[in-house]
Design an enzyme around this catalytic site. Structure first.
Site, PDB file in Angstrom:
ATOM      1  N   SER A 310      53.514  25.558   2.198  1.00 40.67           N
ATOM      2  CA  SER A 310      53.474  27.156   2.082  1.00 40.67           C
ATOM      3  C   SER A 310      51.906  27.567   1.433  1.00 40.67           C
ATOM      4  CB  SER A 310      54.485  27.521   1.101  1.00 40.67           C
ATOM      5  OG  SER A 310      54.510  28.932   1.424  1.00 40.67           O
ATOM      6  N   ASP A 321      39.136  26.536   8.448  1.00 40.93           N
ATOM      7  CA  ASP A 321      38.806  27.582   9.402  1.00 40.93           C
ATOM      8  C   ASP A 321      37.737  28.336   9.231  1.00 40.93           C
ATOM      9  OD1 ASP A 321      41.077  26.355  10.513  1.00 40.93           O
ATOM     10  OD2 ASP A 321      42.480  28.009  10.338  1.00 40.93           O
ATOM     11  N   LYS A 335      55.460  25.062   6.646  1.00 46.73           N
ATOM     12  CA  LYS A 335      56.476  26.330   6.064  1.00 46.73           C
ATOM     13  C   LYS A 335      55.271  27.323   6.445  1.00 46.73           C
ATOM     14  CE  LYS A 335      59.049  28.555   2.612  1.00 46.73           C
ATOM     15  NZ  LYS A 335      58.431  29.726   2.555  1.00 46.73           N
TER      16      LYS A 335
END
Length: 402
Positions: A310, A321, A335
């Site tokens: 999560s 990224d 998750k």
């Protein structure tokens, strides 16, 4: 856990990961505590449902139980059962109704204060209750529980059909009492563990400087204390002019989404995307870095594994990224959904899935996880010998950057 607060409640996973710190629910991964309050209401894909349910059948069932059940029941017990059942009917392991007592226990978990064994629980793709991450130096880890262990029974009661929250309540208990867990490891080996519960109060961040002037920052959950502790560590790293940073989020079940965004912002210049939230193909919310990026440009390795879930996956994806970190370790838990925590007047709560979250690169990691740039595993022999091959790989990577 990524939890987010909305209306009278809080929304997590954006802000949740079911934090169980098993005596607490992981949890589950978690966006409670200091999660931000958002007064807007989510639109729903269930607009075609009636405003009120027809309770004729429920009343018939109630009268049949009342007239025939051979046992003592209370009206509150039955009302709580109805509410639990409505949440369970979604067939979503992260949508859960909490009674006032369960809501208090959940809040304690989010604040890393509880009595239990220290582990995060979740459900695998088949609905089995599994260990996501045992917490270092706590009873579950000391007893030998491992990520991906399936919990087949708790004190002799099968976990088949049992929710994560129900399992947490059974595993929690008074300090110095024992809980017996039957574990299935690697889907073949059956093991029994008798684990003694203890009071658990955990700082969510630890930091130090390693050889070679490498800053080491470990985040075990995203809790109310995380941002302040991470900020302090970042300032120390900056003043020491560290040559690189290792951000260790292995076995981090997640927690407050706001905390993940703010800690990510230590690396990310203002305005860079951290995540998007979507219902179907429609983007309902976007989160960007908020500034304070004193660590931008310092070579950074993020360590993740199957216990990273999560909010920790959100941060790992955001740094990667946006070209601020290299990922080493094993594929994370996966998750990729967002929960909202709604408070009711009697102290009860509903934790309900309201969206899916997406990395800056557009990927949703639910049931897929975040795959590291370099896969490094820790063998049983390495673990037994205390050899951290993943940490060694991170140090070697940063040394080559100098």
């Amino acid at each position: 856990m990524g939890l987010k607060t909305k209306g009278k409640g809080r929304r997590w996973a954006r802000r949740t990961a079911n934090l169980l710190l098993i005596a607490a629910i992981f949890l589950a991964g978690v966006n409670v505590g200091n999660g931000r309050i958002d007064l807007q209401r989510h639109s729903s894909v269930n607009g075609s449902l009636p405003n009120r349910l027809d309770y004729t059948g429920v009343d018939q069932l109630y009268r049949s139980i009342k007239d025939n059940y051979d046992g003592k029941l209370s009206a509150q017990q039955l009302q709580d059962g109805l509410k639990h059942g409505l949440a369970t009917a979604t067939k979503d392991p992260y949508t859960v109704y909490f009674t006032p007592k369960e809501a208090k226990d959940f809040s304690d978990q989010l604040n890393n204060s509880f009595s239990g064994i220290g582990a995060q629980l979740g459900q695998d793709a088949d609905g089995n209750l599994e260990v996501i991450a045992p917490i270092d130096d706590l009873p579950a880890a000391k007893a030998g529980l491992k990520p991906k262990d399936i919990i087949a029974s708790i004190n002799g009661t099968t976990t088949s059909g049992m929710s994560v929250d129900e399992a947490v309540s059974k595993i929690r208990g008074p300090k110095n009492t024992q809980v017996k867990l039957q574990i299935v490891r690697d889907h073949k080996q059956s093991l029994d563990f008798n684990i003694t519960r203890q009071d658990i109060n955990l700082p969510s961040v630890k930091s130090k400087t390693l050889d070679g002037n490498i800053g080491y920052l470990q985040i075990t959950s995203f809790s109310p204390d995380t941002v302040g502790l991470a900020q302090k560590a970042a300032e120390q790293f900056k003043s020491q002019n560290v040559k690189g940073i290792i951000l260790d989020m292995r076995n981090d079940p997640g927690g407050l989404l706001d905390a993940a965004i703010k800690v990510s912002s230590l690396w990310l210049p203002p305005g860079q995307k951290v995540l998007d939230e979507k219902q179907g193909n429609r983007t309902t919310d976007s989160s960007t870095s908020v500034g304070g990026n004193i660590l931008t440009g310092i070579p950074t390795v993020v360590l993740i594994d199957g216990g990273s879930a999560s909010a920790s996956e959100i941060m790992a994806g955001a740094l990667h990224d946006n070209n601020q970190a290299y990922l080493i370790g094993e594929k994370s838990y996966g998750k990729g959904v967002v929960q909202q925590l709604i408070n009711f007047g009697d102290g009860s709560q509903l934790k309900v899935t309201v969206a899916s979250w997406y990395r800056p690169n557009g990927q949703n990691i639910n049931h897929k996880g975040v795959t590291p740039d370099k896969i490094v595993k820790i063998s049983d022999a390495d673990a037994k010998a205390g050899t951290d091959t993943q940490l060694q790989a991170a140090q070697a990577y940063l040394a080559a950057k100098q």
